[in-house]
Design an enzyme around this catalytic site. Structure first.
Site, PDB file in Angstrom:
ATOM      1  N   ASP A 104       0.834  -1.191   0.000  1.00 22.00           N
ATOM      2  CA  ASP A 104       0.000   0.000   0.000  1.00 22.00           C
ATOM      3  C   ASP A 104       0.879   1.256   0.000  1.00 22.00           C
ATOM      4  OD1 ASP A 104      -3.013   0.859   0.467  1.00 22.00           O
ATOM      5  OD2 ASP A 104      -1.882   1.969   1.981  1.00 22.00           O
ATOM      6  N   HIS A 270      -7.018  -7.009   0.344  1.00 20.52           N
ATOM      7  CA  HIS A 270      -5.971  -5.998   0.262  1.00 20.52           C
ATOM      8  C   HIS A 270      -4.762  -6.307   1.138  1.00 20.52           C
ATOM      9  CE1 HIS A 270      -4.132  -2.088  -0.220  1.00 20.52           C
ATOM     10  NE2 HIS A 270      -4.346  -1.748   1.039  1.00 20.52           N
TER      11      HIS A 270
END
Length: 290
Positions: A104, A270
Protein backbone atom coordinates in the site's frame (compact mmCIF):
# COMPACT_ATOMS: atom_id res chain seq x y z
CA UNK A 1 4.91 -9.96 17.97
CA UNK A 2 8.43 -9.94 16.46
CA UNK A 3 9.93 -12.28 19.04
CA UNK A 4 13.72 -12.04 18.93
CA UNK A 5 13.72 -8.74 17.05
CA UNK A 6 15.34 -5.60 18.41
CA UNK A 7 13.33 -2.39 18.64
CA UNK A 8 15.13 0.80 17.67
CA UNK A 9 14.41 4.48 17.15
CA UNK A 10 16.71 6.14 14.63
CA UNK A 11 17.04 9.87 14.11
CA UNK A 12 17.06 10.89 10.45
CA UNK A 13 17.66 14.32 8.95
CA UNK A 14 13.90 14.96 8.98
CA UNK A 15 12.39 13.05 11.90
CA UNK A 16 12.74 9.93 14.03
CA UNK A 17 11.85 6.46 12.71
CA UNK A 18 10.62 3.60 14.86
CA UNK A 19 11.49 0.10 13.69
CA UNK A 20 12.21 -3.49 14.59
CA UNK A 21 15.11 -5.42 13.13
CA UNK A 22 16.29 -8.99 13.27
CA UNK A 23 17.99 -11.79 11.39
CA UNK A 24 21.16 -12.14 9.35
CA UNK A 25 21.92 -11.94 5.67
CA UNK A 26 21.18 -9.47 2.86
CA UNK A 27 19.26 -6.35 3.83
CA UNK A 28 15.47 -6.38 3.47
CA UNK A 29 13.31 -3.35 4.24
CA UNK A 30 9.59 -3.89 4.91
CA UNK A 31 7.25 -0.87 4.64
CA UNK A 32 3.60 -0.88 5.72
CA UNK A 33 0.55 0.94 4.38
CA UNK A 34 -2.43 2.97 5.58
CA UNK A 35 -3.74 2.98 8.27
CA UNK A 36 -1.34 0.49 9.78
CA UNK A 37 2.17 0.21 11.23
CA UNK A 38 5.13 -2.15 10.91
CA UNK A 39 2.96 -4.68 12.80
CA UNK A 40 1.44 -5.79 9.48
CA UNK A 41 4.62 -7.83 8.90
CA UNK A 42 4.49 -9.84 12.14
CA UNK A 43 3.40 -13.06 10.42
CA UNK A 44 6.16 -13.03 7.81
CA UNK A 45 9.12 -11.16 9.35
CA UNK A 46 10.38 -14.02 11.58
CA UNK A 47 10.60 -16.42 8.62
CA UNK A 48 12.25 -13.78 6.43
CA UNK A 49 14.77 -13.16 9.21
CA UNK A 50 16.06 -16.71 8.74
CA UNK A 51 17.64 -15.56 5.47
CA UNK A 52 17.76 -11.74 5.60
CA UNK A 53 18.57 -8.87 7.90
CA UNK A 54 14.99 -7.65 8.19
CA UNK A 55 14.07 -4.06 8.99
CA UNK A 56 10.34 -3.35 9.52
CA UNK A 57 9.87 0.38 9.99
CA UNK A 58 7.02 2.76 10.71
CA UNK A 59 6.78 5.39 7.97
CA UNK A 60 7.05 8.98 9.14
CA UNK A 61 3.64 10.08 10.33
CA UNK A 62 2.59 6.56 11.29
CA UNK A 63 2.97 4.30 14.30
CA UNK A 64 5.60 5.51 16.75
CA UNK A 65 7.66 7.36 14.14
CA UNK A 66 7.92 11.14 14.20
CA UNK A 67 5.24 13.41 12.80
CA UNK A 68 7.02 16.58 11.63
CA UNK A 69 5.16 19.82 10.88
CA UNK A 70 3.92 20.21 7.35
CA UNK A 71 3.89 23.07 4.83
CA UNK A 72 1.53 24.32 2.13
CA UNK A 73 2.85 21.83 -0.46
CA UNK A 74 2.84 18.96 2.08
CA UNK A 75 6.54 18.51 1.31
CA UNK A 76 7.44 16.78 4.61
CA UNK A 77 5.03 13.99 3.67
CA UNK A 78 6.15 13.61 0.09
CA UNK A 79 7.29 10.12 -0.82
CA UNK A 80 10.72 11.66 -1.48
CA UNK A 81 11.08 12.72 2.17
CA UNK A 82 9.59 9.47 3.42
CA UNK A 83 12.01 7.52 1.24
CA UNK A 84 14.92 9.63 2.48
CA UNK A 85 14.06 8.57 6.04
CA UNK A 86 14.30 4.92 5.11
CA UNK A 87 17.54 5.32 3.17
CA UNK A 88 19.09 7.05 6.18
CA UNK A 89 17.75 4.35 8.52
CA UNK A 90 19.39 1.63 6.45
CA UNK A 91 22.67 3.57 6.41
CA UNK A 92 22.51 3.99 10.19
CA UNK A 93 22.12 0.21 10.47
CA UNK A 94 25.15 -0.32 8.22
CA UNK A 95 23.10 -1.70 5.31
CA UNK A 96 24.04 0.04 2.07
CA UNK A 97 22.34 -2.27 -0.45
CA UNK A 98 19.00 -3.90 0.18
CA UNK A 99 15.69 -5.01 -1.29
CA UNK A 100 12.36 -3.40 -0.45
CA UNK A 101 8.95 -4.96 0.08
CA UNK A 102 6.15 -2.43 0.42
CA UNK A 103 2.43 -2.75 0.98
CA UNK A 104 0.00 0.00 0.00
CA UNK A 105 1.54 3.39 0.99
CA UNK A 106 4.77 1.62 1.84
CA UNK A 107 4.98 0.34 -1.72
CA UNK A 108 4.69 3.92 -2.98
CA UNK A 109 7.51 4.94 -0.66
CA UNK A 110 9.48 1.92 -1.86
CA UNK A 111 8.96 2.95 -5.48
CA UNK A 112 10.31 6.43 -4.75
CA UNK A 113 13.18 4.94 -2.73
CA UNK A 114 14.18 2.80 -5.71
CA UNK A 115 14.07 5.86 -7.96
CA UNK A 116 15.99 8.25 -5.72
CA UNK A 117 18.55 5.70 -4.46
CA UNK A 118 19.08 3.60 -7.56
CA UNK A 119 22.49 2.40 -6.52
CA UNK A 120 21.14 0.99 -3.25
CA UNK A 121 17.86 -0.80 -4.00
CA UNK A 122 18.41 -4.20 -5.61
CA UNK A 123 14.84 -5.49 -5.93
CA UNK A 124 11.39 -4.04 -5.32
CA UNK A 125 8.23 -5.92 -4.37
CA UNK A 126 4.95 -3.96 -4.42
CA UNK A 127 1.81 -5.33 -2.78
CA UNK A 128 -1.65 -4.39 -4.03
CA UNK A 129 -0.88 -1.14 -5.81
CA UNK A 130 -0.26 0.33 -9.22
CA UNK A 131 1.92 3.44 -9.53
CA UNK A 132 0.36 6.61 -8.13
CA UNK A 133 0.80 8.54 -11.38
CA UNK A 134 -1.07 5.93 -13.41
CA UNK A 135 -3.88 5.71 -10.89
CA UNK A 136 -4.49 9.45 -10.83
CA UNK A 137 -4.07 9.97 -14.56
CA UNK A 138 -6.59 7.25 -15.40
CA UNK A 139 -9.16 8.16 -12.76
CA UNK A 140 -12.72 7.21 -13.66
CA UNK A 141 -15.94 6.47 -11.77
CA UNK A 142 -14.88 2.92 -10.90
CA UNK A 143 -11.58 4.10 -9.40
CA UNK A 144 -13.12 7.06 -7.56
CA UNK A 145 -15.81 4.83 -6.07
CA UNK A 146 -13.40 2.13 -4.93
CA UNK A 147 -10.73 4.58 -3.73
CA UNK A 148 -13.05 7.26 -2.35
CA UNK A 149 -10.70 7.78 0.60
CA UNK A 150 -8.02 9.15 -1.76
CA UNK A 151 -10.32 12.10 -2.43
CA UNK A 152 -11.65 12.43 1.11
CA UNK A 153 -8.25 12.49 2.83
CA UNK A 154 -6.82 15.18 0.51
CA UNK A 155 -9.46 17.73 1.50
CA UNK A 156 -8.04 20.77 3.33
CA UNK A 157 -7.13 20.41 7.00
CA UNK A 158 -8.74 19.95 9.29
CA UNK A 159 -11.92 18.72 7.61
CA UNK A 160 -11.09 14.98 7.30
CA UNK A 161 -9.06 15.10 10.52
CA UNK A 162 -12.10 16.22 12.56
CA UNK A 163 -14.43 13.70 10.96
CA UNK A 164 -12.04 10.79 11.51
CA UNK A 165 -11.06 12.02 14.95
CA UNK A 166 -14.68 12.02 16.12
CA UNK A 167 -14.53 8.21 16.27
CA UNK A 168 -11.11 6.89 15.18
CA UNK A 169 -11.83 3.33 16.36
CA UNK A 170 -14.93 3.11 14.16
CA UNK A 171 -13.12 4.58 11.16
CA UNK A 172 -10.06 2.35 11.44
CA UNK A 173 -12.10 -0.79 12.05
CA UNK A 174 -14.21 -0.08 8.96
CA UNK A 175 -11.08 0.54 6.85
CA UNK A 176 -9.53 -2.74 7.95
CA UNK A 177 -12.73 -4.63 7.13
CA UNK A 178 -11.89 -4.36 3.46
CA UNK A 179 -10.23 -7.68 4.23
CA UNK A 180 -11.64 -10.72 2.51
CA UNK A 181 -11.11 -12.51 5.85
CA UNK A 182 -11.52 -10.22 8.84
CA UNK A 183 -10.04 -12.85 11.17
CA UNK A 184 -6.68 -12.39 9.43
CA UNK A 185 -5.87 -9.42 11.68
CA UNK A 186 -4.97 -10.75 15.11
CA UNK A 187 -6.25 -9.10 18.26
CA UNK A 188 -2.70 -8.07 19.13
CA UNK A 189 -2.13 -6.40 15.77
CA UNK A 190 -5.51 -4.67 15.87
CA UNK A 191 -4.77 -3.32 19.33
CA UNK A 192 -1.51 -1.86 18.01
CA UNK A 193 -3.20 -0.24 15.02
CA UNK A 194 -5.85 1.29 17.26
CA UNK A 195 -3.31 2.53 19.80
CA UNK A 196 -1.37 4.40 17.14
CA UNK A 197 -4.32 5.66 15.10
CA UNK A 198 -6.05 7.20 18.11
CA UNK A 199 -3.32 9.86 18.17
CA UNK A 200 -4.65 13.02 16.44
CA UNK A 201 -1.12 13.66 15.15
CA UNK A 202 -1.22 10.32 13.31
CA UNK A 203 -4.58 11.12 11.76
CA UNK A 204 -3.29 14.48 10.55
CA UNK A 205 0.02 13.09 9.28
CA UNK A 206 -1.70 10.29 7.38
CA UNK A 207 -3.95 12.84 5.67
CA UNK A 208 -0.80 14.79 4.76
CA UNK A 209 0.58 11.62 3.17
CA UNK A 210 -2.42 11.53 0.82
CA UNK A 211 -2.35 15.28 0.18
CA UNK A 212 1.29 14.99 -0.87
CA UNK A 213 0.42 12.06 -3.15
CA UNK A 214 -2.12 14.21 -5.00
CA UNK A 215 0.32 17.08 -5.52
CA UNK A 216 4.07 17.17 -5.01
CA UNK A 217 4.44 13.41 -5.50
CA UNK A 218 2.85 13.67 -8.95
CA UNK A 219 5.32 16.43 -9.84
CA UNK A 220 8.22 14.16 -8.87
CA UNK A 221 6.74 11.20 -10.73
CA UNK A 222 6.24 13.20 -13.92
CA UNK A 223 9.83 14.40 -13.76
CA UNK A 224 10.92 10.75 -13.69
CA UNK A 225 8.51 9.49 -16.34
CA UNK A 226 11.25 8.99 -18.94
CA UNK A 227 13.77 7.44 -16.54
CA UNK A 228 12.54 3.91 -15.74
CA UNK A 229 14.09 1.72 -13.11
CA UNK A 230 16.40 -1.11 -14.15
CA UNK A 231 15.69 -3.58 -11.35
CA UNK A 232 13.40 -6.61 -11.00
CA UNK A 233 9.92 -5.83 -9.71
CA UNK A 234 7.50 -8.27 -8.10
CA UNK A 235 3.87 -7.09 -8.21
CA UNK A 236 1.27 -9.00 -6.20
CA UNK A 237 -2.36 -8.09 -5.69
CA UNK A 238 -5.35 -9.60 -3.92
CA UNK A 239 -7.75 -11.34 -6.28
CA UNK A 240 -10.62 -10.33 -3.96
CA UNK A 241 -9.48 -6.72 -3.98
CA UNK A 242 -9.69 -3.85 -6.45
CA UNK A 243 -6.32 -3.45 -8.21
CA UNK A 244 -6.67 -6.46 -10.49
CA UNK A 245 -10.19 -5.45 -11.47
CA UNK A 246 -9.23 -1.93 -12.55
CA UNK A 247 -5.73 -2.45 -14.00
CA UNK A 248 -3.36 -4.91 -15.60
CA UNK A 249 -0.68 -4.50 -12.93
CA UNK A 250 2.14 -6.44 -14.61
CA UNK A 251 1.78 -4.42 -17.80
CA UNK A 252 1.60 -1.14 -15.89
CA UNK A 253 4.67 -1.89 -13.80
CA UNK A 254 6.62 -2.97 -16.87
CA UNK A 255 6.38 0.65 -18.06
CA UNK A 256 8.32 1.66 -14.93
CA UNK A 257 11.32 -0.62 -15.18
CA UNK A 258 13.52 -2.17 -17.83
CA UNK A 259 14.05 -5.11 -15.49
CA UNK A 260 11.75 -8.13 -15.38
CA UNK A 261 8.29 -7.76 -13.81
CA UNK A 262 6.78 -10.89 -12.29
CA UNK A 263 3.91 -11.69 -9.96
CA UNK A 264 0.16 -11.99 -10.15
CA UNK A 265 -3.00 -12.29 -8.10
CA UNK A 266 -2.98 -14.08 -4.74
CA UNK A 267 -6.06 -15.48 -2.93
CA UNK A 268 -6.65 -12.55 -0.59
CA UNK A 269 -8.09 -9.11 -0.24
CA UNK A 270 -5.97 -6.00 0.26
CA UNK A 271 -3.92 -6.99 3.32
CA UNK A 272 -1.74 -9.67 1.75
CA UNK A 273 0.86 -10.02 4.57
CA UNK A 274 -1.85 -10.80 7.10
CA UNK A 275 -4.32 -12.73 4.94
CA UNK A 276 -1.97 -15.07 3.06
CA UNK A 277 1.41 -14.93 4.82
CA UNK A 278 2.55 -18.37 3.64
CA UNK A 279 1.80 -17.53 0.01
CA UNK A 280 3.60 -14.21 0.38
CA UNK A 281 6.64 -15.94 1.88
CA UNK A 282 6.75 -18.35 -1.05
CA UNK A 283 6.52 -15.52 -3.58
CA UNK A 284 9.19 -13.45 -1.80
CA UNK A 285 11.52 -16.41 -1.41
CA UNK A 286 11.48 -17.06 -5.15
CA UNK A 287 11.83 -13.37 -5.98
CA UNK A 288 14.43 -12.24 -3.45
CA UNK A 289 16.67 -15.27 -3.78
CA UNK A 290 16.30 -15.56 -7.57
Amino acid sequence: MFHGFERKSIRTSGTEINLVTGGHGPGLLLLHGYPQTHAIWHKVAPKLAEHFTVVAADLRGYGDSGKPPTDQRHTPYSKREMARDQAEVMSALGIERFSVVGHDRGARVGHRLARDYRERVERLAVLDICPTLDMYETTDMAFASAYYHWFFLIQPADYPERMIGADPDFYLSKKLKYLADESAITDEAMAEYLRCFRDPATIHASCEDYRAAAGIDLDHDRQDRDAPLDIPVLALWGEKGIIGKLYRPLEVWQDYTTGPVTGGAVPSGHYIPEEVPERLLAELSAFLEG
